[in-house]
Write a protein that holds these residues in place. Structure first.
Motif, PDB file in Angstrom:
ATOM      1  N   MET A 227       7.365   2.119  14.686  1.00 32.91           N
ATOM      2  CA  MET A 227       6.462   1.220  13.981  1.00 32.91           C
ATOM      3  C   MET A 227       7.007   0.942  12.587  1.00 32.91           C
ATOM      4  O   MET A 227       7.547   1.818  11.921  1.00 32.91           O
ATOM      5  CB  MET A 227       5.068   1.831  13.914  1.00 32.91           C
ATOM      6  N   GLU A 228       6.883  -0.313  12.169  1.00 34.95           N
ATOM      7  CA  GLU A 228       7.260  -0.697  10.814  1.00 34.95           C
ATOM      8  C   GLU A 228       6.033  -0.515   9.922  1.00 34.95           C
ATOM      9  O   GLU A 228       4.983  -1.105  10.161  1.00 34.95           O
ATOM     10  CB  GLU A 228       7.710  -2.155  10.785  1.00 34.95           C
ATOM     11  N   LEU A 229       6.165   0.294   8.883  1.00 35.34           N
ATOM     12  CA  LEU A 229       5.029   0.611   8.018  1.00 35.34           C
ATOM     13  C   LEU A 229       5.112  -0.125   6.687  1.00 35.34           C
ATOM     14  O   LEU A 229       6.202  -0.331   6.145  1.00 35.34           O
ATOM     15  CB  LEU A 229       4.960   2.120   7.766  1.00 35.34           C
ATOM     16  N   SER A 230       3.947  -0.512   6.183  1.00 36.39           N
ATOM     17  CA  SER A 230       3.841  -1.193   4.901  1.00 36.39           C
ATOM     18  C   SER A 230       2.777  -0.511   4.044  1.00 36.39           C
ATOM     19  O   SER A 230       1.841   0.097   4.574  1.00 36.39           O
ATOM     20  CB  SER A 230       3.450  -2.666   5.102  1.00 36.39           C
ATOM     21  N   ILE A 231       2.905  -0.645   2.728  1.00 34.31           N
ATOM     22  CA  ILE A 231       1.934  -0.085   1.794  1.00 34.31           C
ATOM     23  C   ILE A 231       0.705  -0.992   1.754  1.00 34.31           C
ATOM     24  O   ILE A 231       0.825  -2.205   1.565  1.00 34.31           O
ATOM     25  CB  ILE A 231       2.546   0.045   0.394  1.00 34.31           C
ATOM     26  N   ASN A 232      -0.457  -0.409   1.914  1.00 32.63           N
ATOM     27  CA  ASN A 232      -1.700  -1.173   1.903  1.00 32.63           C
ATOM     28  C   ASN A 232      -2.066  -1.560   0.473  1.00 32.63           C
ATOM     29  O   ASN A 232      -2.696  -0.801  -0.258  1.00 32.63           O
ATOM     30  CB  ASN A 232      -2.829  -0.362   2.541  1.00 32.63           C
ATOM     31  N   ASP A 233      -1.682  -2.772   0.076  1.00 33.41           N
ATOM     32  CA  ASP A 233      -1.960  -3.235  -1.281  1.00 33.41           C
ATOM     33  C   ASP A 233      -3.448  -3.482  -1.516  1.00 33.41           C
ATOM     34  O   ASP A 233      -3.940  -3.344  -2.649  1.00 33.41           O
ATOM     35  CB  ASP A 233      -1.156  -4.498  -1.605  1.00 33.41           C
ATOM     36  N   MET A 234      -4.190  -3.815  -0.446  1.00 30.96           N
ATOM     37  CA  MET A 234      -5.598  -4.159  -0.626  1.00 30.96           C
ATOM     38  C   MET A 234      -6.507  -2.944  -0.789  1.00 30.96           C
ATOM     39  O   MET A 234      -7.729  -3.085  -0.929  1.00 30.96           O
ATOM     40  CB  MET A 234      -6.067  -5.049   0.519  1.00 30.96           C
ATOM     41  N   ALA A 235      -5.913  -1.753  -0.804  1.00 31.61           N
ATOM     42  CA  ALA A 235      -6.692  -0.559  -1.144  1.00 31.61           C
ATOM     43  C   ALA A 235      -7.099  -0.583  -2.611  1.00 31.61           C
ATOM     44  O   ALA A 235      -8.016   0.136  -3.024  1.00 31.61           O
ATOM     45  CB  ALA A 235      -5.881   0.698  -0.850  1.00 31.61           C
ATOM     46  N   TYR A 236      -6.417  -1.424  -3.406  1.00 28.51           N
ATOM     47  CA  TYR A 236      -6.638  -1.446  -4.846  1.00 28.51           C
ATOM     48  C   TYR A 236      -7.361  -2.727  -5.252  1.00 28.51           C
ATOM     49  O   TYR A 236      -6.885  -3.833  -4.985  1.00 28.51           O
ATOM     50  CB  TYR A 236      -5.294  -1.330  -5.571  1.00 28.51           C
ATOM     51  N   ARG A 237      -8.490  -2.554  -5.902  1.00 30.50           N
ATOM     52  CA  ARG A 237      -9.262  -3.707  -6.375  1.00 30.50           C
ATOM     53  C   ARG A 237      -9.959  -3.406  -7.702  1.00 30.50           C
ATOM     54  O   ARG A 237     -11.040  -3.912  -7.985  1.00 30.50           O
ATOM     55  CB  ARG A 237     -10.258  -4.156  -5.316  1.00 30.50           C
ATOM     56  N   GLY A 238      -9.335  -2.547  -8.509  1.00 32.25           N
ATOM     57  CA  GLY A 238      -9.845  -2.259  -9.838  1.00 32.25           C
ATOM     58  C   GLY A 238     -11.011  -1.293  -9.878  1.00 32.25           C
ATOM     59  O   GLY A 238     -11.747  -1.237 -10.872  1.00 32.25           O
ATOM     60  N   GLN A 239     -11.137  -0.468  -8.834  1.00 31.05           N
ATOM     61  CA  GLN A 239     -12.330   0.376  -8.718  1.00 31.05           C
ATOM     62  C   GLN A 239     -12.178   1.770  -9.316  1.00 31.05           C
ATOM     63  O   GLN A 239     -13.113   2.569  -9.252  1.00 31.05           O
ATOM     64  CB  GLN A 239     -12.742   0.496  -7.242  1.00 31.05           C
ATOM     65  N   PHE A 240     -11.026   2.089  -9.923  1.00 28.49           N
ATOM     66  CA  PHE A 240     -10.786   3.452 -10.389  1.00 28.49           C
ATOM     67  C   PHE A 240     -10.798   3.549 -11.908  1.00 28.49           C
ATOM     68  O   PHE A 240     -10.454   2.592 -12.610  1.00 28.49           O
ATOM     69  CB  PHE A 240      -9.441   3.966  -9.866  1.00 28.49           C
TER      70      PHE A 240
END
Length: 262
Positions: A1-14
């Motif tokens: 499987m080709e894996l990618s970093i989930n960019d949409m985990a970040y939305r300014g919530q931290f």
């Protein structure tokens, strides 16, 4: 499987402190997914570095702030992030989708890239609540359209990683027949076998993985949990599962794939 970093985990919530912990968990998950990806690069979108991390900073800005820190731990985290999150090469989805994740359209994201071929593409996410397990994509009417494979915690990653464990019955000087069955000598080292297994193809709902090395086919059998033993096989031409793998390899670019279920 080709894996990618989930960019949409970040939305300014931290906030600043939780952002450091989340980023560290993401970097760790990327590291531990190396066997699932067959030690291929885990890709990222160019937009990842611009995703909002805190209310005031995106990921790239936060990295720069870490780089100016007097804390050795924060500077080390910054170096890891620059390598894993900020620098290319980058992936780009070729389609335009109106599907939603956390009420946000997934256009130009790693999610959209995975959606183009969910059989061979998956995500690596940080260990946060809304990114645990498969990622479900919804349309504007909140109907489920697709689910994307997603690795977000070390237990899940460990359970999903195919691990080679040699079987003594294949540690023999040459092939021989036992009760009408051929026991084949395993001619790869444990390291070579693991590398090959990590780039193999498993038929869905079957316990066998097939992999090709130097024009020789190998079969790995799932004998316990995520453990496999393996041995060389001949291609008789009429094995339906091996033929399914061969057909898949002929029809797809497999150069970026690690362990793959088809």
């Amino acid at each position: 499987m080709e894996l990618s970093i989930n960019d949409m985990a970040y939305r300014g919530q931290f906030d600043d402190e939780s952002a450091k912990a989340v980023l560290k968990s993401h970097v760790d998950n990327i590291k531990y997914c190396s066997m699932i990806s067959g030690k291929k690069i885990i890709a990222r979108t160019e937009g990842l570095k611009y995703r909002p991390l805190t209310s005031k900073m995106n990921i790239q800005d936060f990295c720069f702030s870490l780089g100016k820190s007097k804390s050795d731990r924060e500077r080390i985290l910054n170096r890891l992030l620059l390598i894993k999150f900020v620098k290319g090469p980058y992936i780009k989805a070729s389609s335009v989708s109106c599907l939603l994740f956390n009420s946000e359209e997934i256009t130009n994201s790693a999610l959209e890239y995975c959606l183009e071929n969910s059989t061979t593409r998956g995500l690596v996410s940080p260990n946060i609540e809304d990114c645990n397990g498969e990622i479900n994509l919804l349309d504007n009417n909140q109907n489920l359209v697709a689910s994307i494979v997603n690795h977000s915690n070390l237990k899940d990653i460990n359970d999903c990683t195919w691990r080679y464990e040699p079987n003594p019955k294949h540690d023999i000087s040459s092939d021989y027949i036992v009760n009408g069955n051929v026991w084949s000598k395993m001619n790869l080292s444990d390291v070579e076998a693991q590398e090959l297994l990590s780039c193999g193809f498993k038929i869905k709902d079957r316990r066998c993985v097939f992999a090709l090395k130097d024009e020789q086919w190998y079969q790995f059998y799932n004998h316990e949990a995520n453990l496999f033993h393996g041995f060389p096989i001949n291609n008789p031409g009429n094995d339906r599962y091996l033929n399914q793998v061969i057909k898949f390899m002929d029809e797809n670019d497999c150069s970026l794939l690690g362990q793959t279920v088809i």
